[in-house]
Design a protein around this motif. Sequence first.
Motif, short mmCIF file in Angstrom:
data_model
loop_
_atom_site.label_atom_id
_atom_site.label_comp_id
_atom_site.label_asym_id
_atom_site.label_seq_id
_atom_site.Cartn_x
_atom_site.Cartn_y
_atom_site.Cartn_z
N GLY A 188 0.81 -1.21 0.00
CA GLY A 188 0.00 0.00 0.00
C GLY A 188 0.85 1.26 0.00
O GLY A 188 1.93 1.30 0.58
N ALA A 189 0.34 2.30 -0.67
CA ALA A 189 1.05 3.58 -0.72
C ALA A 189 0.09 4.65 -1.22
O ALA A 189 -0.93 4.36 -1.85
N TYR A 190 0.42 5.91 -0.92
CA TYR A 190 -0.34 7.02 -1.46
C TYR A 190 0.26 7.43 -2.80
O TYR A 190 1.44 7.79 -2.88
N ILE A 191 -0.53 7.34 -3.85
CA ILE A 191 -0.13 7.73 -5.19
C ILE A 191 -1.16 8.71 -5.72
O ILE A 191 -2.37 8.41 -5.71
N ASP A 192 -0.71 9.88 -6.12
CA ASP A 192 -1.62 10.96 -6.54
C ASP A 192 -2.60 11.27 -5.41
O ASP A 192 -3.78 11.56 -5.64
N HIS A 193 -2.10 11.18 -4.17
CA HIS A 193 -2.85 11.51 -2.96
C HIS A 193 -4.02 10.55 -2.69
O HIS A 193 -4.93 10.88 -1.92
N LEU A 194 -4.00 9.39 -3.32
CA LEU A 194 -5.00 8.36 -3.06
C LEU A 194 -4.28 7.09 -2.59
O LEU A 194 -3.27 6.70 -3.18
N TRP A 195 -4.81 6.44 -1.54
CA TRP A 195 -4.18 5.23 -1.03
C TRP A 195 -4.60 4.04 -1.89
O TRP A 195 -5.79 3.81 -2.12
N VAL A 196 -3.62 3.30 -2.38
CA VAL A 196 -3.88 2.10 -3.18
C VAL A 196 -2.95 0.98 -2.74
O VAL A 196 -1.88 1.22 -2.18
N MET A 197 -3.37 -0.25 -2.99
CA MET A 197 -2.56 -1.43 -2.69
C MET A 197 -2.62 -2.36 -3.90
O MET A 197 -3.68 -2.84 -4.28
#
Length: 313
Positions: free
Chosen positions: A129-138
Amino acid sequence: MGILYERIDVVGWGIGLFVLFSLMAFNEFSRTTKWGGITLFLIVPTILTLYVWPTTAAPGNEYGTGTWFNWVKTYSALAGCLGFMIIRYRPSLLRKKWVLFFPPGILALNILEACIRDFQVYFYNVPDGAYIDHLWVMSGPWNLMNGFAGLLNIIAICGWVGINISKDQSKDMIWPDMIWPWIIAYDLWNFAYVYNCISDHSFYAGLILLLSCTIPSFFIKKGAWLQHRAHTLALWIMFVMTVPAFADRLAPVPSTHDPRAFFIVSLLSLLFNMALVSYQFYRIRQRHLHPLKDELYVETKAYQTALSQNGLS
């Protein structure tokens, strides 16, 4: 809600219900009045495009509303609403066979956009998981599973040759062959997509938004699911583009970020869509139907009910 979300209190459920009934109410306003639809889907977004969204949905903003996907989804949803209105209020257009390709075409395009996004999240390669473009995704196999489920859902789109306009005052676009198995398959796929790609927004953008079009389809205006979906989706995205802090700060409902949840919702989506496509191919073969020229469910109760309730039988 257990494995999907952190604990939701009474206030959270109250806000969710308020959003649900607001979407349904605005859908009814836009559905039953021509000027309601023109105001909500042409005049309002034009004003917002010029004076609001360049700020609230600017590229790279802290809420993630400035991504390519949000902008594309906004205008593709609005294009669907306006295109359906043209068909509804100029029903003679349905005599032109190419016009019948617009509803399934815009629907397939919207599904394809989301499939691409699911695959994109997989290739981000962030298994923890990580914040990418200010959205959390996994990233995980769930992205591939649900991306393929969406492609199957596109394959299962059927019976658009039977699209017609209701004979009542609201002049709804009725697609009688789009009965409950496809709607449920779509709902499972779309919820999994939203959960995979904007997980911490999925309580509203997934559960509540899907209920706002599924409830009217089953209990208010049968046969008009695609119209309900286009209206409620456009209304929700316009709201999010205008008030981007809503799901993150004003009324957050965070997901658990549990890999098991991602896997389960995507597995259900994939299995149901596989079953739907298999069943439709079975019906096509058994009844010697042409998937591009025939309707698949003409003799079913759901199909006949959609016709009778809209003055088309």
